[in-house]
Design a protein around this motif. Structure first.
Motif, PDB file in Angstrom:
ATOM      1  N   VAL A  77      46.383  41.599  42.579  1.00  0.00           N
ATOM      2  CA  VAL A  77      46.538  40.205  42.787  1.00  0.00           C
ATOM      3  C   VAL A  77      45.014  39.519  42.352  1.00  0.00           C
ATOM      4  O   VAL A  77      44.057  39.759  42.849  1.00  0.00           O
ATOM      5  N   GLU A  78      45.023  38.776  41.078  1.00  0.00           N
ATOM      6  CA  GLU A  78      43.791  38.195  40.737  1.00  0.00           C
ATOM      7  C   GLU A  78      43.887  36.675  41.125  1.00  0.00           C
ATOM      8  O   GLU A  78      44.748  35.891  40.499  1.00  0.00           O
ATOM      9  N   LEU A  79      43.096  36.420  41.899  1.00  0.00           N
ATOM     10  CA  LEU A  79      43.168  35.037  42.404  1.00  0.00           C
ATOM     11  C   LEU A  79      42.254  33.938  41.803  1.00  0.00           C
ATOM     12  O   LEU A  79      41.054  34.290  41.830  1.00  0.00           O
ATOM     13  N   GLY A  80      42.372  33.294  40.641  1.00  0.00           N
ATOM     14  CA  GLY A  80      41.654  32.550  40.069  1.00  0.00           C
ATOM     15  C   GLY A  80      41.544  31.178  40.359  1.00  0.00           C
ATOM     16  O   GLY A  80      42.393  30.885  41.140  1.00  0.00           O
ATOM     17  N   GLY A  81      40.380  30.363  40.008  1.00  0.00           N
ATOM     18  CA  GLY A  81      40.269  29.063  40.430  1.00  0.00           C
ATOM     19  C   GLY A  81      41.305  28.101  39.980  1.00  0.00           C
ATOM     20  O   GLY A  81      41.716  27.048  40.486  1.00  0.00           O
ATOM     21  N   THR A  82      42.073  28.485  38.657  1.00  0.00           N
ATOM     22  CA  THR A  82      42.970  27.533  38.264  1.00  0.00           C
ATOM     23  C   THR A  82      44.653  28.289  38.275  1.00  0.00           C
ATOM     24  O   THR A  82      45.713  27.811  38.569  1.00  0.00           O
ATOM     25  N   LYS A  83      44.541  29.703  38.022  1.00  0.00           N
ATOM     26  CA  LYS A  83      45.914  30.270  38.180  1.00  0.00           C
ATOM     27  C   LYS A  83      45.545  31.806  38.731  1.00  0.00           C
ATOM     28  O   LYS A  83      44.567  32.209  38.919  1.00  0.00           O
ATOM     29  N   THR A  84      46.637  32.348  39.389  1.00  0.00           N
ATOM     30  CA  THR A  84      46.591  33.495  40.203  1.00  0.00           C
ATOM     31  C   THR A  84      47.656  34.549  39.363  1.00  0.00           C
ATOM     32  O   THR A  84      48.943  34.015  39.265  1.00  0.00           O
ATOM     33  N   ILE A  85      47.491  35.476  39.231  1.00  0.00           N
ATOM     34  CA  ILE A  85      48.078  36.611  38.398  1.00  0.00           C
ATOM     35  C   ILE A  85      48.331  37.918  39.407  1.00  0.00           C
ATOM     36  O   ILE A  85      47.368  38.452  40.025  1.00  0.00           O
ATOM     37  N   ALA A  86      49.756  37.892  39.605  1.00  0.00           N
ATOM     38  CA  ALA A  86      49.777  39.146  40.423  1.00  0.00           C
ATOM     39  C   ALA A  86      50.713  40.253  39.528  1.00  0.00           C
ATOM     40  O   ALA A  86      51.599  39.927  38.780  1.00  0.00           O
ATOM     41  N   VAL A  87      50.255  41.504  39.795  1.00  0.00           N
ATOM     42  CA  VAL A  87      50.933  42.395  38.844  1.00  0.00           C
ATOM     43  C   VAL A  87      51.380  43.679  39.636  1.00  0.00           C
ATOM     44  O   VAL A  87      50.859  43.942  40.840  1.00  0.00           O
ATOM     45  N   VAL A  88      52.425  44.355  39.239  1.00  0.00           N
ATOM     46  CA  VAL A  88      52.564  45.707  39.890  1.00  0.00           C
ATOM     47  C   VAL A  88      52.583  46.670  38.719  1.00  0.00           C
ATOM     48  O   VAL A  88      52.835  46.457  37.654  1.00  0.00           O
ATOM     49  N   GLY A  89      51.791  47.972  38.965  1.00  0.00           N
ATOM     50  CA  GLY A  89      51.282  48.746  37.801  1.00  0.00           C
ATOM     51  C   GLY A  89      51.052  50.158  38.173  1.00  0.00           C
ATOM     52  O   GLY A  89      51.078  50.144  39.312  1.00  0.00           O
ATOM     53  N   ARG A  90      51.083  50.956  37.267  1.00  0.00           N
ATOM     54  CA  ARG A  90      50.568  52.262  37.403  1.00  0.00           C
ATOM     55  C   ARG A  90      49.691  52.570  36.479  1.00  0.00           C
ATOM     56  O   ARG A  90      49.779  52.510  35.159  1.00  0.00           O
ATOM     57  N   GLY A  91      48.488  52.897  36.627  1.00  0.00           N
ATOM     58  CA  GLY A  91      47.450  53.237  35.935  1.00  0.00           C
ATOM     59  C   GLY A  91      47.050  52.172  35.242  1.00  0.00           C
ATOM     60  O   GLY A  91      47.023  50.752  35.617  1.00  0.00           O
ATOM     61  N   ARG A  92      47.078  52.148  33.783  1.00  0.00           N
ATOM     62  CA  ARG A  92      46.644  50.933  33.036  1.00  0.00           C
ATOM     63  C   ARG A  92      48.107  50.045  32.606  1.00  0.00           C
ATOM     64  O   ARG A  92      47.968  48.980  32.113  1.00  0.00           O
ATOM     65  N   GLU A  93      49.208  50.643  33.152  1.00  0.00           N
ATOM     66  CA  GLU A  93      50.410  50.173  32.595  1.00  0.00           C
ATOM     67  C   GLU A  93      50.852  49.111  33.843  1.00  0.00           C
ATOM     68  O   GLU A  93      51.011  49.406  35.007  1.00  0.00           O
ATOM     69  N   ILE A  94      51.069  47.812  33.006  1.00  0.00           N
ATOM     70  CA  ILE A  94      51.713  46.705  34.255  1.00  0.00           C
ATOM     71  C   ILE A  94      53.149  46.589  33.864  1.00  0.00           C
ATOM     72  O   ILE A  94      53.652  46.446  32.709  1.00  0.00           O
ATOM     73  N   LEU A  95      53.882  46.871  35.035  1.00  0.00           N
ATOM     74  CA  LEU A  95      55.330  46.946  34.885  1.00  0.00           C
ATOM     75  C   LEU A  95      55.861  45.451  35.359  1.00  0.00           C
ATOM     76  O   LEU A  95      57.137  45.284  34.466  1.00  0.00           O
ATOM     77  N   ASP A  96      55.317  44.660  36.010  1.00  0.00           N
ATOM     78  CA  ASP A  96      55.836  43.247  35.982  1.00  0.00           C
ATOM     79  C   ASP A  96      54.831  42.509  36.406  1.00  0.00           C
ATOM     80  O   ASP A  96      53.612  42.864  36.948  1.00  0.00           O
ATOM     81  N   ARG A  97      54.772  41.069  36.260  1.00  0.00           N
ATOM     82  CA  ARG A  97      53.589  40.323  36.209  1.00  0.00           C
ATOM     83  C   ARG A  97      54.295  38.941  36.720  1.00  0.00           C
ATOM     84  O   ARG A  97      55.327  38.545  36.416  1.00  0.00           O
TER      85      ARG A  97
END
Ligand code: ADP
Ligand code: ZN
Length: 311
Positions: A13-33
């Motif tokens: 989870v990247e909690l940013g000042g304006t938006k927050t991005i949550a990802v599920v991934g394996r290594g560098r591969e992002i499976l859902d966001r």
């Protein structure tokens, strides 16, 4: 080898000042966001937690990493671990960021700053790939630093705040700077708002040959030299809206660093500086990928030491 680090399913989870991005991934591969606006702590964290619950059922991730805007309390075992410190962002000072998200996943969880997350990602897949000792500097709304030393992100009392280093000024420069704490610290001289205050218009609207850039480049070079001498960095990675949006600044910083070092550091010279002070390579994915690497660290740590959360 199902337990190899690259096979692990993790949540970041990247909690940013304006938006927050949550990802599920394996290594560098992002499976859902999932992307949610950062509004109040309650609304934002509830929305992220709902998605994390869903991912827990679908993917069974092994760990959680949070890369957050700061300042954030990082000392494990203290009552405010994972809480926001005194941030100017309305409603967030003191908010528990780690607790509500860690509660919805059974695995271990870790939190660090967004800049440290970006540093880790650049160190695994980006501009500092393969290096164990480097500094990631974002020059944007503020000047933030993530420091990796011996392959580990630096934190102690809190996280590095080298954006507030006091730097020498160019002779004759009397611009007061914009840092509310220090005036003309590095951030007070080189951040986007500092450039706008000096030049009277937004940094992105200044011509590449505007005289303001010389002051910005000089302040950054002073700060970078302090860091190179202090943490023995193999590389300095520069990101952020100003850092990446103004390539001429990087071109001005490099010879200034060589001059300030005066030949003192072996291997750092006019021929090598372009490979040592480099632009960030991962763009917007550095944040979520860094959060996944924080999750990986949490899993690795807990496989040696039982996580306090699991009792
Ligand atoms: P943040 O630091 O808020 O995460 P950014 O790294 O995008 O976000 O930094 C925003 C700051 O960078 C603003 O002060 C903006 O004026 C400045 N900025 C953005 N793009 C450019 C550009 N191309 N050139 C110079 N300054 C820029
Ligand atoms: Zn300051």
């Amino acid at each position: 080898m199902t337990n190899d680090a690259t096979d692990r399913l993790l949540v970041g989870v990247e909690l940013g000042g304006t938006k927050t991005i949550a990802v599920v991934g394996r290594g560098r591969e992002i499976l859902d966001r999932a992307v949610v606006p950062t509004t109040t702590p309650r609304a934002t964290l509830d929305a992220v937690a709902t998605r994390l619950k869903l991912w827990d059922e679908t993917f069974r991730p092994q760990g959680l990493g949070i890369a957050s805007f700061g300042p954030v309390a990082l000392r494990a075992g203290t009552p405010d671990h994972g809480h926001m410190l005194d941030t100017p962002k309305p409603g967030w000072a003191g908010a528990d960021v780690l607790g509500p998200l860690a509660a919805v996943l059974p695995g271990p969880a870790a939190i660090h700053t967004d800049v440290t997350g970006a540093a880790l990602a650049e160190g695994r897949w980006g501009a500092a790939a393969g290096l164990s000792d480097f500094v990631y500097i974002t020059v944007g709304t503020g000047v933030g630093m993530g420091i990796v030393s011996g392959g580990r992100p630096v934190s102690g009392r809190m996280h590095p705040e080298a954006g507030h280093l006091r730097v020498r000024r160019l002779p004759g420069d009397d611009f007061a700077g914009v840092c509310p704490f220090h005036g003309d610290c590095l951030e007070g001289l080189a951040s986007g708002p500092a450039i706008a205050a000096r030049a009277g218009k937004g940094a992105e609207h200044l011509a590449p040959d505007d005289p303001a850039w010389a002051f910005v480049a000089d302040a950054l070079a002073e700060g970078i030299v302090m860091l190179m001498l202090t943490v023995s960095a193999q590389a300095i990675v520069i990101g952020g809206g100003v850092g990446l949006g103004q390539p001429q600044v990087l071109a001005m910083i490099r010879p200034r660093i060589v001059a300030l070092l005066g030949g003192y550091l072996p291997g750092v010279d006019a021929g090598s500086i372009d490979r040592i002070v480099v632009p960030a390579a991962l763009g917007g994915d550095a944040g979520p990928l860094g959060a996944l690497l924080l999750a990986e660290m949490a899993v690795e740590q807990s496989s040696g030491v039982a996580s306090s959360k699991r009792q």
